[in-house]
Design an enzyme around this catalytic site. Structure first.
Site: not given
Length: 365
Positions: A45, A106, A137-140, A188, A195, A280
């Site tokens: 996908e 879905q 998904e259920r694609p074409a 630093h 700190d 520190h």
């Protein structure tokens, strides 16, 4: 880190995202088989990319978007906006999928398995990929056995399942009150050290994850620690970490001491070269203590990391965060796992055709 962009991901990028999804959903009760069945579909996908628009047509909300190519994209985007969460975001999309499970959304039960049954199933990843294809998904074009091949690949090449014991790296103190930040002019310079002070002197801090003391420096009043396993960092990356706590005196532990996440690790103090009671803190990538270096001030040798990218600040009171991007996380610590199956990574080249999946050819939900 995870990869989120409107482009097709490479193999290595997909693996990072796939591992993140496995870890996230394992900790939400999904089986590894179910996750990999879904990953086999996500690869086709979106190349497992939460930022991908169908056909790379960014902003076209009538087409698909995201990990599972929600179509029209506006359905998912409107939901995310209503939840007050960013839509182009890995965690947001995984939350949407979990919401769909809980709300029976879905999913069309076309293979005699509900969505709630799917996430608990121990059928093979190939079988579950085909179930996810048909019911979600259920694609074409429903004839896509490659998705089953991809699901098997991810099952064999991702580590863990059930979370693999992956812990969130938690900021060690219950407050953040910075007295000197990164590249601080006092001591630093050139470093990512920070700190912190507590609400009182000798203020406690705690182990951010399961860890082991690997070095003791009495003269400078510091202990070095490494995570026992890779940890989930605040920025979403998974890595080993090594850090130092400086200034407690006397030092409370010897090399080899093991702590569990949340155990008392130390206190602010005035040991070593110090002008007042504080802690520190400095962290690097990896699980090897490499001593110190100068940049020009002293810090751990190795690849320094921003403390605010590593340690999540869940339930931490921020008094002075110095304007840094402190992050909370929804990650829930794993409770074990099967250790995965990492012995088939050499099959990558054999599966390159799978990785050029039919996402590149416009399949969509």
């Amino acid at each position: 880190m995870v990869y989120v962009s409107n482009k097709y991901l490479t193999m290595s990028e997909m693996k990072v995202n796939a591992q993140y999804i496995l870890n996230y959903l394992s900790n939400n009760g999904w089986t590894k088989q179910a996750i990999c069945g879904m990953l086999g579909n996500m690869q086709s996908e979106s190349t497992i990319n939460p930022g991908l628009w169908q056909n790379l047509d960014e902003g076209n909300t009538s087409l698909g978007f995201g990990l599972v190519q929600w179509t029209p994209a506006s359905n998912y985007i409107n939901w995310a906006n209503n939840q007050g969460i960013p839509y182009k975001n890995m965690d947001s999309e995984l939350k949407r999928i979990i919401w769909e499970v809980n709300n029976n959304a879905q999913w069309n039960n076309l293979r005699d398995m509900t969505f709630k049954e799917y996430i608990k199933s121990t059928k093979t990843p190939r079988e579950l990929a085909m179930i996810f294809l048909a019911s979600y998904e259920r694609p074409a074009n429903p004839n896509q056995p490659v998705r089953g091949d991809q699901a098997e690949y991810w099952y064999k090449n991702l580590s863990g399942g059930g979370g693999g014991g992956l812990q969130l790296a938690q900021f060690p103190m219950d407050i953040i009150n910075i007295t000197q930040g990164e590249n601080g002019s006092f001591s630093h310079k050139g470093t990512l050290c920070i700190d912190f002070v507590g609400k009182t002197e000798k203020y406690p801090y705690y182990a951010p994850c399961d860890c082991t003391c690997v070095w003791r420096g009495d003269a400078s009043a510091y202990l070095a620690w490494t995570s026992d396993k890779e940890v989930m960092c605040a920025d979403g990356s998974v890595r080993y970490i090594t850090w130092v706590n400086v200034h407690e005196s006397p030092l409370p532990f010897d090399v080899g001491k093991k702590l569990k996440k949340g155990d008392l690790m130390g206190h602010t103090g005035i040991g070593g070269n110090v002008t007042g009671d504080h802690w520190h803190f400095n962290v690097i990538d990896g699980k090897e203590y490499q001593g110190w270096t100068k940049k020009p001030d002293s810090c751990l040798a190795g690849t320094e990391l921003h403390i605010y990218d590593v340690f999540a600040v869940n339930n931490v009171e921020i008094i002075n965060g110095n304007g840094y991007d402190w992050k909370t996380s929804d990650w829930q610590d794993g409770d074990g796992g099967d250790g995965g199956d990492d012995n088939e990574n050499n099959k990558t080249k054999d599966l390159i055709t799978l990785l050029l999946s039919d996402a590149l050819h416009g399949w969509k939900a």
